[in-house]
Design an enzyme around this catalytic site. Structure first.
Site, PDB file in Angstrom:
ATOM      1  CG  ASP A  97      86.685  86.283  50.958  1.00 11.61           C
ATOM      2  OD1 ASP A  97      87.182  85.558  51.826  1.00 11.61           O
ATOM      3  OD2 ASP A  97      87.206  87.348  50.569  1.00 11.61           O
ATOM      4  CE1 TYR A 124      90.976  90.545  54.349  1.00 10.15           C
ATOM      5  CE2 TYR A 124      91.772  91.115  52.159  1.00 10.15           C
ATOM      6  CZ  TYR A 124      91.236  90.198  53.031  1.00 10.15           C
ATOM      7  OH  TYR A 124      90.960  88.922  52.605  1.00 10.15           O
ATOM      8  CG  HIS A 168      86.461  80.771  52.148  1.00  9.62           C
ATOM      9  ND1 HIS A 168      85.688  81.485  53.036  1.00  9.62           N
ATOM     10  CD2 HIS A 168      87.132  81.687  51.409  1.00  9.62           C
ATOM     11  CE1 HIS A 168      85.886  82.780  52.841  1.00  9.62           C
ATOM     12  NE2 HIS A 168      86.755  82.930  51.852  1.00  9.62           N
TER      13      HIS A 168
END
Length: 418
Positions: free
Chosen positions: A201, A338, A396
């Site tokens: 990630d 982000y 994930h």
């Protein structure tokens, strides 16, 4: 400032923790003690949750279903015990150090093996150090977890800036490249002049940034969300280029990526990239809202909301993780990463400048992850790929879901660099 603390599950617990020495004067011990009033306020908010009406579909395509949300919120408010998580974390050697004006929290567990290889492992969103706790034993003491003593690591697990017990940046600029520089500084402060790095990630994005920067001490990297989608494939996915010739496997991955981008699962990515402050108000004010937003992440698509300790992560595991966002008030600050990255796809080879990486690279592909990189694309992207393996299970949150398998992959990936 309060501090975190959590230990691996009992079945994964290592031999007695080797206390790390503080090689730098600004490395300070850290311990968590969340005030009772913070927990009481959380319970009040959970009990007062204002619920929406039931979804109009029979699946989770509109988001986590009302009945499941009500069940876990009820447990969170009346059955869950944060103090157990706090005790687990406090049983581990935790520290903070100030790097460029920001306090960075990290767990530092040294192996008893004298020739252990230093390793820094980085989490992502909506994860935290919680998702990595179950690999501490297998990585630092492999000989008691089915491995060989010579494959041991000294382990450093930092909290990203703006996440958990690391401080929240008060100005812009803490993007993946900046964090990568900070991680090299951190490893130097701990006395490690040669080390390796791993991440999934955001951890993969930051680890690859470290690979591009290639600081003198970095011997190699391993990622489990590799940025290997070729530029021509990215163009085709975006509808601005023709679909290139692909093998059967590559075409299946291409189709899966296209379906994912249309599925709505990536909406959280768009929201946090565009307006992290806007979503931060609701996530900061409502624990139920924070939970629902975290469960939007596709890494939880197959999660069973189970209490069974054999089905990792359990309800308690996930709530432990979400609590690190709640008790530290980092829902908004974590989302800003982000925005800092300006929407660059974490799987784009061109976007993440993978061609600039010269250090040795290892890749493990977990079959239930968002992106399952073909080996052909990985070899096209990384010029110094020394390890590539597709395993038969895991998604994930691989370190959380299958800590033994994950640890075996890390040992294998870095074995040639010892």
């Amino acid at each position: 400032m309060t501090q975190p603390g959590m230990v691996p599950e009992p079945s994964m617990a290592p031999p007695p923790i080797v206390q790390a020495t503080m090689a730098h004067p600004d490395v300070r011990p850290f311990r968590i003690s969340i005030p009772d009033e913070v927990l009481a306020d959380l319970r009040r908010r959970l009990a007062a949750t204002r619920w929406p009406d039931k979804e109009t579909v029979s699946d989770s395509s509109q988001g986590t279903q009302l009945a499941k949300m009500q069940e876990i919120v009820r447990y969170w408010g009346s059955g869950y015990d944060w103090r157990q998580a706090e005790a687990k974390l406090n049983a581990l050697p935790q520290f903070t150090t100030n790097i460029e004006g920001l306090d960075i929290h990290f767990i530092h567990v040294r192996s008893q093996e004298p020739n252990a290889l230093p390793l820094i492992v980085t989490h992502g969103w909506p994860g935290s150090v919680i998702e990595l706790l179950k690999v501490i034993g297998p990585l630092t003491h492999p000989n008691v977890h089915g491995g060989r003593a010579e494959d041991a690591f000294h382990l450093v697990i930092p909290s990203l800036p703006g996440y958990g017990f690391s401080a929240r940046p008060e100005a812009t600029g803490w993007d993946p490249d900046h964090i990568a520089h900070a991680w090299d500084e951190l490893m130097g402060r701990l006395g490690y002049d040669r080390y390796v790095a791993q991440g999934g990630d955001w951890g993969a994005v930051i680890t690859e940034a470290m690979g591009r920067q290639a600081p003198a001490g970095l011997a190699g990297i391993h990622v489990n969300l590799p940025a290997t989608v070729p530029p021509d494939v990215e163009a085709a996915l975006a509808g601005i280029g023709p679909v290139p010739a692909m093998s059967t496997q590559e075409r299946a991955v291409f189709d899966a990526l296209g379906a994912y981008r249309k599925s709505g699962y990536s909406g959280y990515f768009v929201a946090m990239t565009a307006r992290p402050q806007a979503i931060g108000y609701g996530l900061t004010d409502s624990p139920a809202g924070l939970l629902a937003f975290v469960l939007w992440h596709p890494g939880f698509a197959q999660w069973t909301y189970d209490s069974d300790s054999d089905k990792s992560p359990t309800k308690d595991d996930v709530l432990d993780n979400i609590m690190l966002y709640w008790v530290t008030n980092t829902a908004a600050s974590s989302a800003r990463l982000y925005w800092e990255n300006r929407g660059t796809s974490p799987t784009s080879a061109a976007g993440e400048k993978i061609a600039e990486i010269s250090v040795p690279v290892g890749v493990t592909v977990f079959p239930e992850d968002i992106y399952r990189a073909p080996e052909t694309w990985a070899r096209r992207a990384y010029r110094n790929l020394i390890y590539f393996h597709e395993v038969d299970k895991g998604g994930h949150f691989a370190a959380w879901e299958h800590p033994q398998l994950f640890s075996e992959e890390i040992r294998a990936a870095f074995r040639s660099l010892r």
